[in-house]
Motif scaffolding. Structure first.
Motif, PDB file in Angstrom:
ATOM      1  N   SER A   1     -17.928   8.161   9.175  1.00 40.49           N
ATOM      2  CA  SER A   1     -17.193   8.537   7.956  1.00 40.49           C
ATOM      3  C   SER A   1     -18.357   8.625   6.870  1.00 40.49           C
ATOM      4  CB  SER A   1     -16.394   7.314   7.556  1.00 40.49           C
ATOM      5  OG  SER A   1     -15.931   7.453   6.200  1.00 40.49           O
ATOM      6  N   ASN A   2     -18.045   9.596   6.225  1.00 44.76           N
ATOM      7  CA  ASN A   2     -18.927   9.933   4.943  1.00 44.76           C
ATOM      8  C   ASN A   2     -18.827   8.917   3.503  1.00 44.76           C
ATOM      9  OD1 ASN A   2     -20.757  11.152   3.207  1.00 44.76           O
ATOM     10  ND2 ASN A   2     -19.342  12.435   2.365  1.00 44.76           N
ATOM     11  N   ASP A   3     -17.615   8.448   3.522  1.00 42.68           N
ATOM     12  CA  ASP A   3     -17.014   7.258   2.557  1.00 42.68           C
ATOM     13  C   ASP A   3     -16.104   6.626   3.036  1.00 42.68           C
ATOM     14  OD1 ASP A   3     -17.064   6.096  -0.045  1.00 42.68           O
ATOM     15  OD2 ASP A   3     -16.071   7.857  -0.995  1.00 42.68           O
TER      16      ASP A   3
ATOM     17  N   VAL B   1     -10.834   2.953   3.254  1.00 41.42           N
ATOM     18  CA  VAL B   1     -10.487   1.635   3.174  1.00 41.42           C
ATOM     19  C   VAL B   1      -9.624   1.392   1.968  1.00 41.42           C
ATOM     20  CG1 VAL B   1     -10.985  -0.621   3.177  1.00 41.42           C
ATOM     21  CG2 VAL B   1     -12.386   0.739   4.593  1.00 41.42           C
ATOM     22  N   SER B   2      -9.692   1.985   0.893  1.00 41.87           N
ATOM     23  CA  SER B   2      -9.062   1.941  -0.365  1.00 41.87           C
ATOM     24  C   SER B   2      -7.617   2.812  -0.315  1.00 41.87           C
ATOM     25  CB  SER B   2      -9.671   2.420  -1.717  1.00 41.87           C
ATOM     26  OG  SER B   2     -10.861   1.631  -1.769  1.00 41.87           O
ATOM     27  N   GLY B   3      -7.788   3.779   0.422  1.00 39.61           N
ATOM     28  CA  GLY B   3      -6.665   4.630   0.776  1.00 39.61           C
ATOM     29  C   GLY B   3      -5.562   3.701   1.454  1.00 39.61           C
ATOM     30  N   TRP B   4      -6.003   3.305   2.599  1.00 34.73           N
ATOM     31  CA  TRP B   4      -5.422   2.250   3.462  1.00 34.73           C
ATOM     32  C   TRP B   4      -4.498   1.314   2.608  1.00 34.73           C
ATOM     33  CZ3 TRP B   4      -9.367   1.352   7.829  1.00 34.73           C
ATOM     34  CH2 TRP B   4      -9.727   2.611   8.636  1.00 34.73           C
ATOM     35  N   ALA B   5      -5.278   0.555   1.671  1.00 34.54           N
ATOM     36  CA  ALA B   5      -4.848  -0.485   0.823  1.00 34.54           C
ATOM     37  C   ALA B   5      -3.847   0.088   0.024  1.00 34.54           C
ATOM     38  CB  ALA B   5      -5.764  -1.168   0.083  1.00 34.54           C
ATOM     39  N   MET B   6      -3.916   1.250  -0.722  1.00 33.01           N
ATOM     40  CA  MET B   6      -2.910   1.994  -1.383  1.00 33.01           C
ATOM     41  C   MET B   6      -1.610   2.306  -0.538  1.00 33.01           C
ATOM     42  SD  MET B   6      -1.974   2.912  -4.248  1.00 33.01           S
ATOM     43  CE  MET B   6      -3.373   2.630  -5.224  1.00 33.01           C
ATOM     44  N   GLN B   7      -1.937   2.876   0.703  1.00 32.56           N
ATOM     45  CA  GLN B   7      -0.789   3.188   1.550  1.00 32.56           C
ATOM     46  C   GLN B   7       0.112   1.787   1.964  1.00 32.56           C
ATOM     47  OE1 GLN B   7       0.349   6.268   2.015  1.00 32.56           O
ATOM     48  NE2 GLN B   7       1.976   5.383   3.243  1.00 32.56           N
ATOM     49  N   ALA B   8      -0.666   0.910   2.294  1.00 26.56           N
ATOM     50  CA  ALA B   8       0.045  -0.507   2.634  1.00 26.56           C
ATOM     51  C   ALA B   8       1.038  -1.056   1.445  1.00 26.56           C
ATOM     52  CB  ALA B   8      -0.895  -1.571   3.033  1.00 26.56           C
ATOM     53  N   PHE B   9       0.242  -0.951   0.110  1.00 26.27           N
ATOM     54  CA  PHE B   9       0.913  -1.066  -1.069  1.00 26.27           C
ATOM     55  C   PHE B   9       2.191  -0.422  -1.453  1.00 26.27           C
ATOM     56  CE2 PHE B   9       1.652  -1.022  -5.896  1.00 26.27           C
ATOM     57  CZ  PHE B   9       1.961  -2.343  -5.896  1.00 26.27           C
ATOM     58  N   LYS B  10       2.081   0.908  -0.975  1.00 24.55           N
ATOM     59  CA  LYS B  10       3.253   1.729  -0.939  1.00 24.55           C
ATOM     60  C   LYS B  10       4.404   1.482  -0.016  1.00 24.55           C
ATOM     61  CE  LYS B  10       1.010   5.915  -2.954  1.00 24.55           C
ATOM     62  NZ  LYS B  10       0.289   7.231  -2.762  1.00 24.55           N
ATOM     63  N   ASN B  11       3.958   1.242   1.222  1.00 24.74           N
ATOM     64  CA  ASN B  11       4.893   0.719   2.215  1.00 24.74           C
ATOM     65  C   ASN B  11       5.494  -0.553   1.710  1.00 24.74           C
ATOM     66  OD1 ASN B  11       4.117   3.093   3.610  1.00 24.74           O
ATOM     67  ND2 ASN B  11       2.442   1.854   4.927  1.00 24.74           N
ATOM     68  N   PHE B  12       4.756  -1.314   1.237  1.00 22.09           N
ATOM     69  CA  PHE B  12       5.323  -2.798   0.709  1.00 22.09           C
ATOM     70  C   PHE B  12       6.545  -2.339  -0.336  1.00 22.09           C
ATOM     71  CE2 PHE B  12       5.131  -6.064  -2.479  1.00 22.09           C
ATOM     72  CZ  PHE B  12       5.835  -7.183  -2.059  1.00 22.09           C
ATOM     73  N   LEU B  13       6.071  -1.493  -1.403  1.00 18.52           N
ATOM     74  CA  LEU B  13       7.232  -1.226  -2.395  1.00 18.52           C
ATOM     75  C   LEU B  13       8.453  -0.684  -1.780  1.00 18.52           C
ATOM     76  CD1 LEU B  13       4.912  -0.128  -5.183  1.00 18.52           C
ATOM     77  CD2 LEU B  13       5.954  -2.413  -4.839  1.00 18.52           C
TER      78      LEU B  13
END
Length: 568
Positions: A500-502, A507-519
């Protein structure tokens, strides 16, 4: 007690397609005849036995049919080998049983054919003979892959051209003109930057190529490739650094390799004299000799200095070679410097780095970055995989790359691709075990070493995210085992990463997607609970009032009629 009917019959079992009734038909037929002949009900034991045998026959039908197909396939292959006699070429598809066309017959697996090996030397033990055959297979595979590399490069060029044509096909005429203008502008910027660095670039970096007699042909070829990587990096980053090659005359063993890589067309100064003989161009008081055997560390990088890097690729350790040459030329001790790897780099980092890596470190230090920031990272040549089992995001040290030429795959529904992370592309790890592997899914070729997973093409990608998926790790291990067999390497404790480059952004994108799935789950549960509550309230509203009315047929009932009991 219940009595059974005199005529008790069991369901007839249809015979298999091969015409044999099997155990199920015989058993059920006997029980049916016995039940029809006797007036009394049949005993319980034959019925239980019939059910057990029917269950056994139904459960073993796939296994028995598979065994029949496998046995017939082996018989066909045996007859074909006896008919053909000779063995095909490596990777060639077997011929069809009939028709004479290439490819395997329908329903048959594709098998890899190997060319015949020469006769093994006499006097070898069975284990030694197997090892000798394995080594010969590996050499044949290396020769075949080496012969196919030009075709792989041509395929990559055609693929890149096709992608560009597809991109242009989706554009309008105005977008095409803008795209061409941007391409031309970037090309002009690169050419202008190279010309400026060639004329007045600072600092000046001198690569001392006077060690060709101490290296083998393979090492001289590696020296030329490292200088090419350095030139490509300077060209890409448009760095204002002036490059010089000294002691590169016709008698130098590495000159032919430089010419084959296109040195006459590079914006780089080439001198046949040594750096010590060009005192007018390189004043002795401005020289800074970089050698890993120096006692003093390089603190800062200055533009008015001339940094001399030894062009020595030592696969076999050759200590004090550059240091002794500088002392023979009476260079002062203040001009002998080494990179502060022991002070600021992670523990265990090797002191021998590639030429392009050293120049990258100098340029980053010149731009103001601190030594801890420049030299941080893990060196895979000294760090073992079992010490990184708790890692999440890993920063690799300068000089660690993906070795695409040793990548391989494992096919199971999807293609699991792996490629080892190596140091300097010139030497293996100290422990002898390749423990760090970049992985991906459906991002490599099935016929060659072609790894295109993650940020594989990014020049500054030296970070990775640990892969811990339980459904993928076993197949990555199988791919690593195939790479071990194919390339003759060892991976005792393989650890898998996504290049990975960044990684923080991913990882932040994974956390945001998990939060969207939770909502989404919360909203779905709320709607489902609201519907269930509404249905329950409607049903409980009629408890104690008799049956719920049918509003479509009760025409006499009107909502809100005065003096009328509802649903009386």
């Amino acid at each position: 007690m219940l009595a059974l009917s005199p005529k008790v019959t069991f369901p007839r079992v249809a015979p298999p397609r091969n015409g044999h009734h099997g155990v199920r038909g015989v058993v059920s037929g006997r029980i049916a005849l016995q039940a029809e002949g006797d007036g009394a009900p049949p005993p319980q034991r034959p019925r239980v036995l019939a059910w057990a045998l029917s269950l056994w026959a139904a459960s073993t039908t796939p296994i028995r049919s598979w065994w029949q197909r496998a046995r017939s396939g082996r018989q066909r292959n045996r007859g074909r080998r006896q008919q053909d006699g000779a063995v095909g070429v490596v990777g060639a598809a077997p011929t069809r049983a009939a028709g004479g066309k290439g490819g395997p017959a329908p329903g048959e697996p594709r098998r890899r054919r190997y060319p015949p090996l020469p006769e093994a030397p006499s006097g070898l033990a069975p284990c030694e003979r197997r090892a000798w055959r394995k080594e010969q297979r590996f050499e044949q595979m290396k020769a075949r892959r080496k012969a196919g590399r030009p075709e792989e490069r041509r395929r990559a060029a055609r693929r890149k051209k096709a992608q560009r044509q597809q991109l242009l096909a989706k554009m309008t005429e105005e977008e095409k003109r803008s795209y061409w203008f941007e391409e031309r502008r970037k090309q002009v910027e690169i050419e202008t930057s190279l010309a400026k660095a060639f004329e007045q670039g600072r600092p000046r970096v001198v690569i001392n190529c006077s060690f060709g007699d101490y290296m083998q042909d393979r090492e001289n070829r590696s020296l030329a490739q490292q200088v090419k990587l350095l030139y490509s990096e300077v060209k890409r980053t448009q760095a204002n650094v002036q490059l010089h090659l000294t002691s590169l005359g016709p008698d130098n063993p590495a000159s032919s390799y430089f010419d084959s890589l296109g040195l006459p067309g590079w914006k780089m100064h080439v001198h046949e004299q040594s750096v010590w003989e060009l005192s007018e161009l390189f004043p002795p008081e401005d020289l800074v000799i970089l050698t890993p055997d120096a006692g003093s560390c390089l603190e800062t990088v200055e533009e008015d200095k001339i940094y001399v890097i030894g062009g020595l690729v030592d696969r076999r350790p050759q200590k004090h070679r550059t240091f002794n040459q500088a002392q023979e030329r009476e260079v002062g001790p203040n001009q002998l410097r080494r990179l502060p790897l022991k002070e600021h780099a992670p523990k265990g980092v090797h002191s021998l780095l590639n030429i392009d890596v050293v120049v990258q470190i100098l340029l980053e230090r010149l731009q103001g970055a601190g030594w801890p920031q420049v030299l941080s990272g893990i060196d895979v040549s000294t760090v073992q995989g079992d010490s990184m089992l708790d890692a999440g995001i890993v920063d690799f040290a300068k000089g660690n790359y993906l070795d695409e030429m040793r990548s391989w795959h494992f096919k199971h529904h999807v293609t699991y691709c792996v490629a080892p992370v190596v140091t300097n592309r010139t030497q293996g790890p100290v422990s002898g075990s390749y423990d760090f592997w970049a992985v991906g899914r459906d991002c490599c070729s099935l016929t060659s070493s072609d790894f295109r997973c993650g940020a594989w093409g990014h020049p500054h990608a030296d970070r990775a995210i640990r892969v811990l998926a339980d459904e993928d790790v076993p197949f990555y291990r199988l791919a690593v085992q195939q790479a071990e067999t194919l390339y003759g390497v060892v991976a005792a404790n393989p650890v898998f990463f996504k290049w990975s480059n960044d990684p923080e952004a991913e990882v932040s994108g994974w956390a945001m997607q998990a939060f969207k799935n939770f909502l989404f789950c919360v909203a779905t549960a709320f709607v489902a609970s609201l519907i269930a509550l509404t249905c329950a309230a409607w049903r409980f509203a009629w408890l104690g009032r008799g049956s719920a009315p049918d509003l479509l047929q009760e025409k006499s009932y009107t909502y809100g009629s005065p003096g009328q009991r509802p649903f009386a």
